[in-house]
Motif scaffolding. Structure first.
Motif, short mmCIF file in Angstrom:
data_model
loop_
_atom_site.label_atom_id
_atom_site.label_comp_id
_atom_site.label_asym_id
_atom_site.label_seq_id
_atom_site.Cartn_x
_atom_site.Cartn_y
_atom_site.Cartn_z
N ALA A 125 -57.08 -98.65 -28.38
CA ALA A 125 -58.28 -98.79 -27.55
C ALA A 125 -58.68 -100.26 -27.41
CB ALA A 125 -59.44 -97.99 -28.16
N PHE A 126 -58.58 -101.00 -28.50
CA PHE A 126 -58.93 -102.42 -28.46
C PHE A 126 -57.99 -103.19 -27.53
CE2 PHE A 126 -57.80 -106.63 -30.17
CZ PHE A 126 -58.98 -107.31 -29.89
N THR A 127 -56.69 -103.01 -27.69
CA THR A 127 -55.74 -103.76 -26.88
C THR A 127 -55.79 -103.35 -25.42
OG1 THR A 127 -53.98 -102.19 -27.51
CG2 THR A 127 -54.18 -104.19 -28.82
N LYS A 128 -56.04 -102.07 -25.17
CA LYS A 128 -56.18 -101.60 -23.79
C LYS A 128 -57.40 -102.26 -23.14
CE LYS A 128 -56.49 -97.26 -21.11
NZ LYS A 128 -57.80 -97.41 -20.44
N ALA A 129 -58.50 -102.31 -23.87
CA ALA A 129 -59.71 -102.92 -23.33
C ALA A 129 -59.51 -104.41 -23.07
CB ALA A 129 -60.87 -102.71 -24.30
N LEU A 130 -58.79 -105.07 -23.95
CA LEU A 130 -58.52 -106.50 -23.77
C LEU A 130 -57.70 -106.72 -22.51
CD1 LEU A 130 -57.42 -108.97 -26.59
CD2 LEU A 130 -56.37 -109.04 -24.33
N ALA A 131 -56.62 -105.95 -22.34
CA ALA A 131 -55.76 -106.10 -21.16
C ALA A 131 -56.52 -105.79 -19.88
CB ALA A 131 -54.53 -105.20 -21.29
N GLU A 132 -57.31 -104.74 -19.91
CA GLU A 132 -58.05 -104.36 -18.70
C GLU A 132 -59.13 -105.39 -18.37
OE1 GLU A 132 -59.38 -100.41 -19.58
OE2 GLU A 132 -57.51 -99.48 -18.84
N ALA A 133 -59.73 -106.00 -19.39
CA ALA A 133 -60.73 -107.03 -19.13
C ALA A 133 -60.10 -108.25 -18.46
CB ALA A 133 -61.41 -107.44 -20.44
N MET A 134 -58.91 -108.63 -18.91
CA MET A 134 -58.22 -109.76 -18.28
C MET A 134 -57.88 -109.43 -16.84
SD MET A 134 -55.71 -111.31 -21.26
CE MET A 134 -55.02 -112.54 -20.14
N ALA A 135 -57.40 -108.22 -16.60
CA ALA A 135 -57.05 -107.82 -15.24
C ALA A 135 -58.29 -107.74 -14.35
CB ALA A 135 -56.33 -106.48 -15.26
N ALA A 136 -59.41 -107.32 -14.91
CA ALA A 136 -60.63 -107.24 -14.11
C ALA A 136 -61.19 -108.62 -13.81
CB ALA A 136 -61.68 -106.40 -14.86
#
Length: 833
Positions: free
Chosen positions: A722-733
């Motif tokens: 969940a942490f790594t997914k949120a990090l990747a999605e934040a960068m993409a956003a």
């Protein structure tokens, strides 16, 4: 001057004791101007101080890595206290115990012109008009972190005519001298006297009626051939200000002879090889502004990462390919009716640079470095180059081997005589290994075998050539042991092989040898032992697992065999062990090498070695055992089973459900520049830091980078995912034009995939130091963050990694495990754009 006051220099004055330092006192300026100066400062850490005159003082920034002429390349510039205008001419040594202790030189100076922006608002575009730096530049203030006291800016070169491409010479190494005294910062530290001001570069066209190029030049007829100067091997480079240091190239040493429109390329023994290299290099030489010249240099092929690559050169020659040839020139012995051999080297090089210029064409000037030899060698070895050549700056050019040229190598490498071969155990058309020797007082001494480093094509060609050279009796002076003679077929002692090896054993034999190529430019009788055997070779763990068919080729293009892979893992075992032992593993197995069948394997197979541990996933429903290793024998068993890639879990078999490692994979899509991948990795590092974790970086061995963070194993897999997914999605956003977090290839063109999916139970990522089953034999290499702009994604390979590791004074991942922190996850919020 308006805005000027002594108060602006209070900090400067408070930091200095002017009874001990010769630095000028901070005083109010009396005149206005737009001067700039860059001072090279060898303090606790070498840096370059950029100073721009504003409001009667010199606004100052410490540029930690120095300015770069590559457009868009960012260099950290730390804002420091204002300096007085008089400081712009300061050069000397600040005594120990004082603020900024160390040597200072005036590296560049001139005037600057504001173009756009506002210094007070943290953004300034300006033009420099200096001797070394020119064109437009940017200074941009970075957003500070909470609690940070220093003010960080970025110095960036604009994309204009003054910019250089990334593969061009670095101005910092190309021009290390002071504009004021001609000294280097090392010479100032050693107390050297001032030198005459260095001459400006010669123009590309020279008047035909120009006189003698130098005082010691003498008029003379042009020689047919000049026997080349040769370097003497030493274990370490010489010290002192009289030495300058150059990169040691890995190619063919050639002498270029220009006479009117005729150009010839001669080997070091005088053979005419002009026709072997095509017209591009000779045309470039013919275009030089000289009626006649004799130039010393080395013809190379450079790898994608910019290092000269001798096997690639040989491959291009055998294929009739000449589009990658580059001729690096480093000495000038004759020019337009004048013999220059008695002229000091530094003057000969100055004339050569003026003749060739600095454009990165087919003929390139080989710059020298002003830093200490030890520093230059260390940097060369970190980048897996062959080594350096140190030369006396004031020495004449003297043929033969002497003491004014000293070579220092990153790894042991020299030429050997081929005196026999052993047929391959996998094919009756290939050689398996070569028996090597050196001459000692006319007698051939046996020094061992080399069994890796042959491409499949080369192994076949060598078999054909050596079959025609077979003889009945041993050419070695001494009697071989039964083991040394087993399967050996003797040949005439005519071919010369260049071989890289780990060390000499105590009894004078080669250790971990790898074939680099045939040296057709050197006669066999000239081959002698260089350096002598080492009484105490590097200690490595003992291999106990027997390899069947050790000469089976796993990487055909590079000639790396099963034995070569085993040698590599034995050398890196202390470093790779923490990342592969005690963990569930997935393997990429390639029994026929990288061009044959391949398959992933994470479960045990029939006939599996006893040295490979069988482990049971406590949550798996099936009874099928998974695999792990616990020691070097286990790793050697993986080599025997043709495992060319090792992919461990992010958790151990002692705690399957609590990962101790996060891996973020930055996978660039089509059209993404390497600089963008570096920037992405830096952003991942920063976001991990914001979450209280420390990020380490390694090459993936493919196109991208892995940012890896150690964890205290408390969070479970769902939390880590969940942490790594949120990090990747934040960068993409935050940066949708730069990053994506979804695997869909159609969305990835021009963007970087931030792949977080490796951070879930049962998924794996390639291990640090693992090889990759791809052409080139790249390795997933841990590196320092400061190294990224000096390498490419597949820079480090199975062949050059051992030399790099030997050269490291500090492991960039030394603090990896001690840096582990618990994951206190709060979903990161997208940053405002």
């Amino acid at each position: 001057m308006a805005g000027t006051s002594g108060a602006g220099l209070d900090t400067y004055n408070e930091k200095r004791d002017f009874t001990q330092t010769k630095e000028p006192r901070g005083r109010k300026a009396r005149k206005a101007g737009k001067s700039f100066v860059i001072q090279k400062h060898a303090a606790t850490r070498l840096h370059y101080d950029l100073r721009l005159e504003m409001d009667g003082v010199l606004k100052s920034w410490a540029v930690t890595k120095g300015p770069s002429l590559v457009a868009g390349e960012k260099r950290l510039a730390v804002h420091v206290e204002d300096h007085p205008l008089d400081y712009g001419s300061f050069e000397g040594t600040i005594p120990k115990g004082n603020y900024g202790a160390g040597a200072v030189i005036v590296w560049d100076r001139g005037t600057w012109v504001p173009v756009d922006g506002d210094y007070a608002k943290g953004k300034l575009e300006f033009e420099l008009k200096g001797d070394k730096l020119s064109g437009r530049w940017h200074l941009v203030r970075m957003r500070g972190k909470r609690g940070e006291t220093r003010e960080n800016w970025l110095l960036i070169k604009s994309d204009d005519k003054a910019a250089r491409p990334p593969d061009a010479p670095d101005i910092l190494t190309e021009r290390p001298e002071s504009l004021k005294t001609g000294r280097t910062v090392e010479e100032v530290a050693e107390g050297a006297e001032e030198k005459p001001k260095p001459p400006k570069k010669a123009r590309r066209s020279r008047p035909k009626d120009e006189g003698a190029p130098a005082a010691r030049a003498r008029k003379a007829a042009m020689p047919d051939f000049i026997e080349p100067a040769l370097a003497t091997l030493r274990p370490a480079p010489p010290t002192g200000a009289k030495w300058l240091h150059e990169v040691k190239f890995d190619g063919y040493r050639l002498q270029a002879r220009l006479e009117g429109q005729e150009v010839r390329l001669l080997t070091r023994s005088g053979l005419d090889w002009t026709d072997r290299f095509g017209a591009e290099v000779t045309d470039a030489l013919r275009a030089l502004p000289a009626e006649s010249a004799i130039i010393d240099g080395e013809l190379v092929v450079e790898s994608g990462a910019g290092a000269s690559d001798f096997p690639a050169l040989q491959a291009d020659l055998s294929e009739g390919r000449n589009d990658r040839f580059v001729f690096y020139v480093f000495d000038l012995m004759y020019l337009d009716g004048h013999d220059l051999r008695d002229v000091p080297l530094i003057e000969r090089k100055g004339m050569l640079e003026g003749l060739v210029g600095t454009d990165p064409g087919r003929v390139r000037y080989s710059s020298h470095f002003g830093e200490t030899g030890a520093m230059v060698l260390r940097h060369a070895c970190r980048l897996s180059l062959e080594g350096i050549i140190s030369k006396e700056a004031d020495a004449p050019y003297r043929s033969g081997r002497g003491k004014t040229w000293i070579k220092s190598k990153c790894s042991a490498r020299q030429e050997f005589v081929v005196a026999g071969y052993v047929p391959s155990t996998t094919s009756d058309k290939l050689v398996g290994s070569l028996a090597l020797g050196v001459f000692d007082d006319g007698k051939l001494d046996y020094v061992g075998r080399v069994g890796t480093g042959f491409s499949a094509a080369l192994a076949a060609d060598l078999r054909t050539r050596l079959e025609e050279m077979r003889i009945d009796r041993s050419p070695f002076a001494g009697k071989l042991t039964a083991e040394e003679a087993r399967g050996l077929r003797f040949v005439r002692s005519e071919l010369v092989a260049e071989v890289e090896f780990r060390a000499w054993t105590a009894d004078g034999l080669l250790r971990h040898a790898s074939f680099r190529g045939l040296r057709e430019d050197k006669p066999a009788w000239d081959v002698v032992r260089e350096g002598g055997p080492q009484a105490d070779p590097p200690k490595e763990p003992r291999r106990r697992v027997a390899l069947t068919h050790p000469d089976r080729i796993y990487w055909p293009g590079e000639g790396i065999t099963k034995e070569g892979l085993a040698d590599y893992y034995a050398q890196v075992w202390p470093r790779i062990a923490p990342f592969v032992t005690g963990r569930p593993l997935a393997l990429l197995r390639c029994p026929g090498g990288i061009k044959g069948q391949r398959f992933f394997q994470k479960h045990a197979w029939k006939g599996i070695s006893k040295h490979i541990a069988l482990v049971k996933d406590p949550k798996a429903k099936a009874e099928e055992a998974m695999i792990a290793i616990n020691d070097l024998d286990g790793l050697m068993a993986l080599v025997q089973s043709a495992a060319l890639e090792i992919h461990p879990w992010g958790s151990t078999v002692a705690d399957w459900d609590h990962p101790d490692t996060i891996t973020m994979d930055l996978d660039p899509g089509e059209g993404v520049a390497w600089e963008a991948v570096i920037a992405g990795a830096q952003e991942v590092r920063q976001r991990l830091s914001d979450a209280g974790l420390e990020g380490f970086v390694k090459t993936s061995g493919g196109k991208g980078l892995h940012v890896v963070a150690p964890l205290t194993p408390k969070a479970d897999w769902p939390a880590v995912k969940a942490f790594t997914k949120a990090l990747a999605e934040a960068m993409a956003a935050d940066s949708p034009d730069a990053y994506v977090s979804t695997i869909t290839k159609s969305k990835r063109k021009g963007r970087i995939l931030i792949d977080y999916l490796r951070n879930q139970r049962g998924m794996t990522a390639v291990a640090a130091y693992s090889t990759r089953a791809r052409p080139g034999a790249a390795v997933s290499m841990p590196v320092g963050w400061d190294e990224l702009d000096q390498i490419g994604p597949d820079y480090f390979t199975l062949t050059n990694t051992p030399a790099r590791l030997d050269a490291l004074t500090r492991d960039p991942w030394e603090d990896f495990r001690p840096a582990a922190r618990p994951l206190d996850f709060k979903p990161p919020r997208a940053r405002k754009r």
